[in-house]
Design a protein around this motif. Structure first.
Motif, mmCIF file in Angstrom:
data_model
loop_
_atom_site.group_PDB
_atom_site.id
_atom_site.type_symbol
_atom_site.label_atom_id
_atom_site.label_comp_id
_atom_site.label_asym_id
_atom_site.label_seq_id
_atom_site.Cartn_x
_atom_site.Cartn_y
_atom_site.Cartn_z
ATOM 1 N N PHE B 29 0.842 -1.188 0.000
ATOM 2 C CA PHE B 29 0.000 0.000 0.000
ATOM 3 C C PHE B 29 0.880 1.241 0.000
ATOM 4 O O PHE B 29 1.760 1.382 0.849
ATOM 5 N N PRO B 30 0.696 2.158 -0.943
ATOM 6 C CA PRO B 30 1.615 3.301 -1.050
ATOM 7 C C PRO B 30 1.333 4.377 0.005
ATOM 8 O O PRO B 30 1.041 5.527 -0.328
ATOM 9 N N ALA B 31 1.446 4.009 1.273
ATOM 10 C CA ALA B 31 1.103 4.940 2.355
ATOM 11 C C ALA B 31 1.983 6.184 2.320
ATOM 12 O O ALA B 31 1.511 7.309 2.494
ATOM 13 N N ARG B 32 3.275 5.963 2.064
ATOM 14 C CA ARG B 32 4.211 7.083 2.063
ATOM 15 C C ARG B 32 3.842 8.097 0.982
ATOM 16 O O ARG B 32 3.841 9.317 1.207
ATOM 17 N N GLN B 33 3.512 7.565 -0.192
ATOM 18 C CA GLN B 33 3.188 8.467 -1.311
ATOM 19 C C GLN B 33 1.920 9.268 -1.008
ATOM 20 O O GLN B 33 1.854 10.468 -1.284
ATOM 21 N N ILE B 34 0.918 8.577 -0.435
ATOM 22 C CA ILE B 34 -0.336 9.281 -0.149
ATOM 23 C C ILE B 34 -0.103 10.346 0.922
ATOM 24 O O ILE B 34 -0.568 11.489 0.803
ATOM 25 N N ALA B 35 0.680 9.972 1.953
ATOM 26 C CA ALA B 35 0.993 10.952 2.998
ATOM 27 C C ALA B 35 1.731 12.148 2.394
ATOM 28 O O ALA B 35 1.433 13.312 2.696
ATOM 29 N N TYR B 37 1.588 13.207 -0.670
ATOM 30 C CA TYR B 37 0.681 13.962 -1.528
ATOM 31 C C TYR B 37 -0.203 14.877 -0.683
ATOM 32 O O TYR B 37 -0.325 16.076 -0.957
ATOM 33 N N VAL B 38 -0.774 14.314 0.382
ATOM 34 C CA VAL B 38 -1.660 15.109 1.236
ATOM 35 C C VAL B 38 -0.879 16.245 1.892
ATOM 36 O O VAL B 38 -1.331 17.400 1.921
#
Lengths: 659, 121
Positions: B29-35, B37-38
């Motif tokens: 799950f791309p948690a780092r990328q989503i974090a 981005y936000v």
């Protein structure tokens, strides 16, 4: 009729697009489009077009599409040029009104730089660079297709402006405050901003793609200092694109905010700063002219050794001078606006840095001449363009140094001297180089050569016309004729020189017609290239059959020397590129995908919505962009494996397998 | 997926810089990328709001916006440009240096060039 419908018709078809000549062109274009549709339907070629070309990710085919698009844009920009020159042939002529004249010089410049020269050399990069470094494709084939389609739809967006909504009219660099809403209320400027933004994304992606390709995908043994010079030029051009395009993106983006959302970055009043646009634009704009010329330098560095049967003189000096030009080109941009009033410190700094560029460029000139010195020169068409380039570019470069002298620039600025200078270097350098490369790599692209005799005629007309067009313009500049004059009064002594210039432009036009005839004739009477090496070439692309198979190299070659293919030929080891049946391996190649064209089409829809401030349409296009990207990200099935048997079959058919 | 070709020519295996030490992890799950981005969106929105509503005096505003910009640049480089995920991290240093040189050069030169305005307006 409903009032909103009348409003819509007035918005789409303002008076400036209802001129008789534009309506005539509209009818002609519609009929041509219908003819193409009928032809494709009758010959059942829609599927072929979609499968083989529109969805392809093969660098060779993308290269060909770039070049076809660039030639069409060369035609469009050329017609614009002939319209401008027709207006100026005699004093007080009114072939066009002033508004239309402004539109035509704006589209001439923008089309020639962004939609002719850049895609033309992107096409040649695509055709030649992977083959020259022994790679099977570029590093990111799908991104490559995205770049192409963003360019194509950006160009389409720009080109429809003259029949729907009205063309931009603020010049190819579109200075505020004239490009602001206050003075330029139509949608023309919006077209300019959005079209350049869309194709600019594609250009940045191409820069990244070739940077990675060249740094990571070279054949084993090909160190940086063994790369062909054209690959070096692609490397430095990509670097320049990567650093130069973002300031353009910012300048265009801020202007868009001004025009569409009521900001005031560059407006008069409200603390806007119009000259900041000039500053930002030329931070991009000056490296841009080196982006245009470096590929031509690279092409000539391949053409000269091939047709002189000598290795390039001073390879190291050529590489160092390319790097020096790249570095210096970032420190010269103020020479486009010395007259802004920045003071002597700033102007002298940028004047001197501009003059410095003449040194590495001079080194290159001498090296090409020394390469020819004592060589066995063959006067083929690519070589003729090169020989034409040397005197032309020297004159253009010398007038550039004259312009760099700040005090004198106050006299030359905004005059025809400047026009003559930059056409001297951009036509005489970039266009001559691109046409040289077109003739040189044509057999590699299609498997047949362009007729030499017709090619020489095309060169003769274009070259003669070129000198006749632009030399008088230097003198017009000295006599005080300023650029972008829609007409001029009699009695100033400009008539004769202008008439000469116009006649020259039409002679160049004849040269272009011969070039097109040359392509069509050679297609109908092809002189097949059966060896893959029609010019007795030196670099790896000539070790492949023409055209190269989809996977380029069945076996990645090993490189030991600079002119890899030439050294194999000298050592009598050309069989080394052939395969033994036991050496065949499966080959991964990327699959075709419609994602790039859908993505770019969404950008087109969204941008058109922005141009007319139809927000629903802009949002629709934006959703299309997001959907295409998301679909592209979750695709797993992106490549396929060619099994060894089919590779072996192809290679056997091409006669490249050891018995 | 296409196999990344092995490239033995790049330097950087020998020299390690702790800050840039490679982190080769590929979570599902791309948690780092989503974090990332936000966070980027929040930082942009914050800068926009500060300027649009003039929430701070000009001199403070400039500094705050600059700081926000640098934080966002670091997030972009770390999260989306995979700064710490490649092999041969010392290879990145000259490239980042070049980027800084060009970027800061453009800003510095632009200020120098446009200073004339203070003399004429």
């Amino acid at each position: 009729m409903h009032s909103w419908l009348i409003h819509l018709i007035k918005l789409l078809f303002p008076p400036q697009v209802l001129l008789p000549d534009i309506i005539g062109i509209d009818i002609g274009l519609t009929l041509s489009a219908l003819a193409i549709v009928v032809y494709l339907t009758k010959t059942h070629r829609w599927g072929w077009l979609w499968k083989e070309w529109l969805t392809t990710v093969d660098h060779k085919r993308i290269g060909i599409m770039y070049i076809i698009a660039a030639l069409i844009m060369l035609f469009r920009g050329g017609v614009d040029a002939l319209m401008l020159r027709s207006q100026l042939i005699v004093p007080n002529a009114h072939f066009m009104g002033a508004q239309q004249y402004d539109e035509v010089f704006t589209t001439h410049g923008t089309v020639m730089i962004f939609f002719m020269a850049m895609p033309f050399f992107f096409g040649l990069f695509n055709v030649a660079v992977p083959l020259m470094i022994g790679a099977r494709d570029v590093a990111f084939p799908r991104l490559n297709a995205i770049s192409f389609w963003l360019f194509a739809f950006g160009a389409a967006l720009f080109n429809i402006s003259f029949s729907i909504g009205g063309s931009p009219s603020a010049g190819w660099f579109s200075y505020p405050p004239y490009s602001e809403l206050q003075f330029n209320p139509g949608v023309g400027e919006n077209y300019y901003l959005l079209a350049l933004q869309v194709s600019g994304i594609g250009s940045i992606a191409t820069g990244i793609n070739f940077l990675v390709t060249i740094l990571k995908l070279r054949a084993p043994g090909m160190t940086l200092m063994k790369m062909p010079l054209f690959v070096w030029s692609a490397l430095v051009t990509s670097t320049l694109i990567l650093f130069a395009f973002p300031p353009l993106t910012v300048a265009l983006g801020l202007t868009m905010l001004d025009r569409l959302f009521g900001a005031s970055f560059f407006t008069l009043g409200r603390e806007g700063m119009p000259m900041m646009y000039a500053n930002l634009f030329w931070i991009f704009g000056h490296p841009e002219v080196y982006i245009l010329i470096m590929p031509a330098f690279g092409i000539f560095s391949e053409v000269v050794p091939t047709f002189s049967r000598k290795p390039l003189f001073g390879y190291e000096a050529m590489v160092i001078s390319l790097l020096a030009i790249t570095f210096l080109s970032y420190g010269v941009w103020v020479h486009h606006f010395f007259e802004m009033g920045a003071g002597p410190g700033v102007n002298v700094f940028f004047g001197l840095s501009t003059m410095l560029i003449a040194i590495p460029t001079g080194v290159k000139m001498f090296n090409w001449i020394f390469t020819m010195w004592g060589g066995r020169i063959r006067l083929t068409v690519p070589m003729l363009w090169q020989l034409g380039f040397i005197p032309t570019f020297v004159v253009g470069g010398a007038s550039g140094v004259m312009l760099a002298a700040v005090a004198a620039d106050y006299q030359y600025h905004n005059s025809y001297f400047v026009i003559a200078h930059f056409h001297n270097v951009i036509v005489g350098g970039t266009v001559f180089g691109l046409l040289s490369g077109l003739y040189y790599w044509w057999p590699k692209m299609f498997g047949w050569k362009l007729n030499e005799r017709q090619g020489r005629w095309a060169f003769a007309f274009f070259f003669t016309g070129f000198w006749l067009t632009f030399m008088p313009q230097y003198f017009l500049g000295f006599e005080g004729m300023t650029r972008r004059m829609a007409s001029y009064p009699a009695g100033l002594g400009w008539g004769g020189l202008n008439a000469m210039s116009t006649i020259g432009a039409f002679i160049m036009g004849i040269g272009f017609v011969i070039l097109v005839y040359n392509i069509a004739w050679s297609r109908l009477h092809p002189e097949w290239d059966t060896t893959g090496d029609p010019w007795d070439g030196r670099t790896l692309e000539w070790s492949l059959p023409s055209p190269a198979p989809a996977y380029n190299f069945a076996r990645i070659p090993e490189v030991h020397e600079r002119d890899a293919w030439w050294s194999l030929k000298q050592a009598g080891k050309t069989d080394a590129v052939k395969l033994s049946p036991d050496q065949v391996e499966p080959i991964h190649i990327p699959k075709n995908t419609p994602m790039p064209i859908l993505l770019a089409a969404s950008f087109f829809v969204g941008s058109l919505g922005m141009v007319f401030s139809w927000h629903w349409m802009a949002i629709l296009g934006g959703l299309g962009v997001v959907a295409s990207l998301a679909w592209g990200s979750i695709q797993d099935d992106t490549d396929r494996e060619l099994d060894p048997a089919s590779v072996l079959n192809t290679e056997k058919r091409l006669g490249r397998v050891h018995p | 997926m296409r196999k990344a070709p092995e490239d033995p020519t790049l330097p950087g295996e020998s020299v390690e810089i702790p800050l840039l030490a490679p982190h080769l992890s590929t979570p599902h799950f791309p948690a780092r990328q989503i974090a990332g981005y936000v966070t980027s969106l929040i930082l942009t929105g914050l800068a926009f709001a500060l300027v649009a509503y003039r929430l701070l005096p000009l001199s403070t505003l400039l500094i705050v916006v600059l700081v926000l910009a640098f934080i966002q640049a670091a997030i972009q480089l770390g999260v989306f440009m995979h700064l710490r995920e490649g092999r041969g991290t010392t290879w990145h240093l000259p490239i980042i240096g070049l980027g800084l040189f060009v970027g800061l050069g453009i800003v510095g030169f632009s200020i120098w060039i446009m200073l004339f305005k203070s003399g004429v307006s």
